[in-house]
Structure formats: C-alpha cells, structure tokens
Design a protein around this motif. Structure first.
Motif, mmCIF file in Angstrom:
data_model
loop_
_atom_site.group_PDB
_atom_site.id
_atom_site.type_symbol
_atom_site.label_atom_id
_atom_site.label_comp_id
_atom_site.label_asym_id
_atom_site.label_seq_id
_atom_site.Cartn_x
_atom_site.Cartn_y
_atom_site.Cartn_z
ATOM 1 N N LEU A 42 13.749 -10.442 -14.415
ATOM 2 C CA LEU A 42 12.881 -9.339 -14.869
ATOM 3 C C LEU A 42 11.323 -9.634 -15.191
ATOM 4 O O LEU A 42 10.560 -9.016 -14.956
ATOM 5 N N HIS A 43 11.087 -10.859 -15.583
ATOM 6 C CA HIS A 43 9.838 -11.234 -15.748
ATOM 7 C C HIS A 43 8.940 -11.501 -14.511
ATOM 8 O O HIS A 43 7.784 -11.572 -14.613
ATOM 9 N N LYS A 44 9.662 -11.552 -13.353
ATOM 10 C CA LYS A 44 8.973 -11.624 -12.129
ATOM 11 C C LYS A 44 8.992 -10.153 -11.794
ATOM 12 O O LYS A 44 8.144 -9.933 -10.897
ATOM 13 N N ALA A 45 10.043 -9.426 -11.727
ATOM 14 C CA ALA A 45 10.202 -8.241 -11.120
ATOM 15 C C ALA A 45 9.075 -7.119 -11.783
ATOM 16 O O ALA A 45 8.602 -6.462 -10.926
ATOM 17 N N VAL A 46 8.883 -7.283 -12.866
ATOM 18 C CA VAL A 46 7.770 -6.129 -13.595
ATOM 19 C C VAL A 46 6.525 -6.401 -12.930
ATOM 20 O O VAL A 46 5.889 -5.444 -12.558
ATOM 21 N N PRO A 47 5.906 -7.529 -12.958
ATOM 22 C CA PRO A 47 4.628 -7.825 -12.380
ATOM 23 C C PRO A 47 4.521 -7.340 -11.026
ATOM 24 O O PRO A 47 3.551 -6.847 -10.544
ATOM 25 N N LEU A 48 5.656 -7.634 -10.265
ATOM 26 C CA LEU A 48 5.561 -7.471 -8.954
ATOM 27 C C LEU A 48 5.628 -5.747 -8.681
ATOM 28 O O LEU A 48 4.776 -5.133 -7.926
ATOM 29 N N GLY A 49 6.339 -5.151 -9.591
ATOM 30 C CA GLY A 49 6.593 -3.596 -9.580
ATOM 31 C C GLY A 49 5.113 -2.959 -9.886
ATOM 32 O O GLY A 49 4.679 -1.969 -9.487
ATOM 33 N N ILE A 50 4.615 -3.421 -10.940
ATOM 34 C CA ILE A 50 3.110 -3.016 -11.289
ATOM 35 C C ILE A 50 2.045 -3.293 -10.218
ATOM 36 O O ILE A 50 1.287 -2.539 -9.884
ATOM 37 N N GLN A 51 2.257 -4.412 -9.437
ATOM 38 C CA GLN A 51 1.507 -4.767 -8.426
ATOM 39 C C GLN A 51 1.428 -3.787 -7.426
ATOM 40 O O GLN A 51 0.418 -3.332 -6.739
ATOM 41 N N ALA A 93 -11.053 -12.765 -3.573
ATOM 42 C CA ALA A 93 -9.816 -12.815 -4.678
ATOM 43 C C ALA A 93 -8.455 -13.068 -3.998
ATOM 44 O O ALA A 93 -8.443 -12.885 -2.821
ATOM 45 N N ARG A 94 -7.569 -13.371 -4.831
ATOM 46 C CA ARG A 94 -6.414 -13.548 -4.327
ATOM 47 C C ARG A 94 -5.211 -12.865 -5.092
ATOM 48 O O ARG A 94 -5.525 -12.576 -6.120
ATOM 49 N N GLY A 95 -4.144 -12.586 -4.545
ATOM 50 C CA GLY A 95 -2.689 -12.262 -5.347
ATOM 51 C C GLY A 95 -3.136 -10.595 -5.775
ATOM 52 O O GLY A 95 -3.738 -10.054 -5.104
ATOM 53 N N MET A 96 -2.844 -10.423 -7.046
ATOM 54 C CA MET A 96 -2.930 -9.221 -7.666
ATOM 55 C C MET A 96 -4.577 -8.635 -7.654
ATOM 56 O O MET A 96 -4.740 -7.526 -7.663
ATOM 57 N N LEU A 97 -5.580 -9.646 -7.826
ATOM 58 C CA LEU A 97 -6.770 -9.090 -8.006
ATOM 59 C C LEU A 97 -7.194 -8.511 -6.513
ATOM 60 O O LEU A 97 -8.006 -7.625 -6.493
ATOM 61 N N SER A 98 -6.678 -9.224 -5.505
ATOM 62 C CA SER A 98 -6.987 -8.631 -4.215
ATOM 63 C C SER A 98 -6.521 -7.372 -3.855
ATOM 64 O O SER A 98 -6.903 -6.443 -3.148
#
Length: 487
Positions: A21-30, A210-215
């Motif tokens: 869950l602690h990885k799935a939630v950020p990925l979903g918001i992404q 930028a990389r990741g979520m910022l990009s």
C-alpha cells in the motif's frame, strides 16, 4: 526503468498484482497528476464558450455551473476508470487504463453551446448520452471497423483537433476570448503573456530536466508556478480565493438531469461520429498498455471491454452533467516508464478522482486559476495533440493515393475551420445556406474532413498506391502501416 523494489519482474507485468500500500498509493496518485489538468480543461473551455466561464459576462452568476462541470469531470473520470480496472461483466478491460474527459469532442461541443449559456446544456448532454450508448455498441464490432480508420484518417483527425484547439490556448494566454477583447484593454498585454510563458517554461523544465513524479506532473507544476506568479502581480487575490472557497459546499453529490436533457440532431450525429475516432484511440491505448507493460498483444476481450467502458462511462456522465470519457494516452507512457502493470494501482487513482469530484471546494479553487495561467497549460497540451497526430501521420506510406486523400480532406476541413472561426457573428459565411444541423456539424471542419478521408480511402483504387511520388513528395515518402500513439 521499472522499479523492481515494488515486486518481481513477473509480478510487475501482472495486471492483478497489487504492490504494498505504501508504494501503491503514490503510484496511483502519480497517474492522477499525469492527467489532472487535461481532464478538467474541456469543462473550463466549454463553460467559457457557452458564456458562463472565464472571460464571460456572467461573472459570479456562472460560478456554480462552471464549478459543477469541473466537479463532474473529476468524478466521472474516476467512475469510468473503475469500469476499466475493476470491470462489470463484459464492461472493462481489467487493465490499468485511466479514463478522462476527451479533447476529441470539444470541436463538436463548442458550436453547440457557443454564446448560449446553460440553455444549451440539455442538448449537449443529450448528445453525450446517445453518443455514449452508440460508443458502447461499437464495442461489438470494433475489431471489424478498424480497417475504415487507418492512421491516414485517424492522424488527420487528431491533427485537426489539435489545430482547432490551439487557438483557444492563444486566446486564453492573451487574457480572454476575442469577443470580450473589445471590452478588455489588457487583452494581449505583456503581463498576460508573461504569465502564460512562465507556465510553458516551467512545464518544459520539469518535463526534460526533472525525473519521476516531477516530470510526469510537469503541466500541473507549471500551472501552480503560473498561479503563484499571478498572485504577485495581482491577478489572483487571497480575498477572491477565500470567497470561492466559502461559496462552495464541502460535499456535493452529482445531480441527475441537473440541466435537463434534450436531443438535438446535430448533437447526436456529431457525438456518434466522433465516437468512432475515440474508440480507435482507446484500441491504440489498450495495445500500448499490454505491449509496454506486459510485452504482449491485447486480446479481443480486452479491446471489446475497454470500448464498452468508454461508452458506458460517457453515457452515465451525460446523465449527471459530465462530458465524454476516453482512455488517456499520457498514462500509457507512465506505465511503460514505471513498469508497473497493476490495475489496482490505477484503481487507487480512480478513488482519488472520485473523492475530489465529491468535494465542490476543489472545483471552486480550480476556478480561481487565472485564464492566462490556463492559456500556458493549454498551449502545451493542445500542441501535444497536434504532435500526436503528426506522429501518426509519419507512419503513413505517402504514395500518390494517400497524398490526394489527405490533401482534399485537409483543404476542405481546415479551410472550413479557418473561414468560420474568423467571421464576426451574423456575417455571411460559406455554410450559411446549409440547414442548421449540417451547418453545426460542418463548422468544426473535423467531421467533413474525417468523412471525406474515410470515403476516399474506401473507394479510391489501391493501384494508385504503386505509383512513384518522389516528384511531389521530394523523396520523403514514409514507410510502414502506421500506429496510434502508444502502439
């Protein structure tokens, strides 16, 4: 590159796998951040075109209507996404497909609502409803009609959609719409343009440096930067933000038939015809997800289910005051980038969208964004639509036959766009002797171009394709059969 810390390689390629869950939630918001601005933009544009949004004379009177349309865009994007990820019988691909409000229908919606206020919305939502049901029916035959919509046709249509919409970006960046410019001495001012340019440059910086979520959320970050810049120059006041926040409810359910529903022949035909293009776009996105995320071809059941979800999601949205939904290509690229194929990750993103859609205060805050800020974001987004169309066209085999088809369809379609757009209200125009229904359908230029391209592609003999084209193409003829973005 895939984040193998989330799971094993086999798990990452499995749509049924759920990361911790602690990885799935950020990925979903992404996933939500990647599509958020694009999803709400059609509601803002249609509100302005109808006369109760940005740059309109309606002023405060239009506040609840525009806020409600933004709210419904978020809510039913989430609902349609759940249809795709969780499924319901034959509805849904059960893949990580993110649904959102479609740009493709904006050129059809603008002539239907232009300057007519909320009185035009019943016919608009009647078209959304019938078009959604028609889109659902396409799911039963989508595999058999793709031959009529090759990249030559879909690339032309997508390019023209983008060209139709880039004008909106320029108008917003300048500070409004031309009809209001005569009453706005600041229209086109250096300040207005500087706001839009801040959004564009910050977006480009985030996207490429930028990389990741910022990009991934570059456009959203660009708009936030433009919003802050606007506050320094007095385009946004804390008092205005406070008033918008206080006027909006903390919680609000969607209202069925809030604006009533009516059935206009022009709206019904327009939405049904554009459903073909939207359906083919979804097929391309499904193929892109399975290839990029799982390394395989999409099954017939997945393609059919995805098309059903497109249509059902759009039809339900129309009942409550929402716009047509389609799969979002930017999220296809996100799946390829993260390597996470889990549909449950996208389900989390869908729940986040639904929660936002049930909180009118979110829509109220969005409405405080200055039109110049949105102009910068829209220039980037609609420019990308044009780029997507050009990318599709680059895969077309540019022989003499295809060049003739493209030339005639583009000349008539784009010519109609330019002629109708540049006219003052009430002045004579090239379509003035057509019946009202045909005039509205032809005004966008997109439907005439699409129909011409489809018919010519079906009836012109393939023998023409073997003729040399170097004398007219400069030796730059393409190769391959073409593909949709994401394929």
């Amino acid at each position: 590159m895939a984040d193998t810390s989330i799971g094993t390689a086999a798990q990452l390629r499995d749509p049924n796998y759920t990361p911790a869950l602690h990885k799935a939630v950020p990925l979903g918001i992404q996933h939500v951040l990647a599509m958020f601005v694009s999803n709400i933009t059609p509601a803002i544009i249609i509100s302005g075109a109808a006369g109760f949004g940005f740059g309109s004379d309606a002023g405060a009177q239009g506040f609840p209507d525009m806020t409600y349309l933004i709210q419904m865009s978020m809510l039913f994007a989430g609902v349609a996404t759940l249809f795709q990820t969780i499924g319901m019988g034959p509805v849904g691909a059960r893949l990580p497909i993110v649904q959102g409000t479609s740009f493709a229908f904006i050129p059809i919606m603008i002539p239907l609502v232009a300057g007519k206020g909320v009185e035009a919305l019943p016919a608009l939502f009647g078209g959304v409803l019938i078009g959604g049901l028609f889109h659902t029916l396409l799911g039963t035959v989508i595999g058999r009609i793709r031959f009529a919509l090759p990249p030559l046709v879909t690339g032309l249509v997508v390019t023209m959609i983008g060209l139709y919409l880039v004008r909106v970006g320029i108008e917003y960046a300048a500070g409004g719409v031309p009809a209001k410019a005569f009453n706005n001495p600041e229209y086109g001012s250096l300040l207005n343009w500087s706001v839009a340019l801040v959004v564009i440059f910050v977006t480009l910086g985030m996207k490429f440096f930028a990389r990741g979520m910022l990009s991934v959320s570059a456009v959203l970050i660009g708009i936030v930067a433009g919003y802050i810049y606007s506050m320094f120059f007095g385009l946004v006041s804390f008092e205005g933000i406070s008033q918008s926040w206080n006027r909006a409810a903390a919680f609000g359910l969607p209202i069925p038939f809030k604006y009533g529903i009516d059935f206009s022949l022009a709206a019904v035909i327009g939405f049904c015809l554009m459903s073909f293009v939207s359906a083919v776009e979804t097929v391309g996105d499904v193929s892109g997800i399975t290839k990029g995320g799982a390394g395989r071809e999409a099954t017939d059941k997945e393609i059919q289910g995805a098309t059903f979800a497109d249509g059902i999601g759009s039809a339900i949205a129309g009942l409550f005051g929402g716009f047509p939904n389609t799969s979002f290509s930017q999220n296809v690229g996100l799946i390829a980038m993260t390597g996470v194929m889990s549909r449950h990750v996208v389900t989390i993103g869908a729940i986040f969208l639904i929660v936002c859609g049930l909180i009118p205060k979110v829509g109220a805050l969005i409405r405080t964004i200055p039109i110049e800020v949105l102009g910068g974001g829209v220039i980037v987004m609609f420019g990308m639509v044009v780029s997507a169309g050009v990318s599709m066209l680059s895969d077309v085999n540019w022989n003499r036959r295809n060049m003739v088809i493209f030339a005639i369809a583009l000349s008539i379609g784009f010519g109609l766009q330019l002629e109708v757009m540049n006219l003052k209200p009430g002045s004579p125009n090239a379509l003035q002797y057509l019946p009202d229904t045909l005039r509205i359908l032809a005004a966008s230029g997109i439907l005439p171009a699409a129909l011409i391209a489809i018919v010519l592609n079906l009836i012109l003999p393939e023998e023409l394709a073997d003729e040399a084209t170097e004398e007219v193409s400069g030796g730059m003829s393409g190769h391959g059969s073409g593909s949709l973005p994401g394929e």
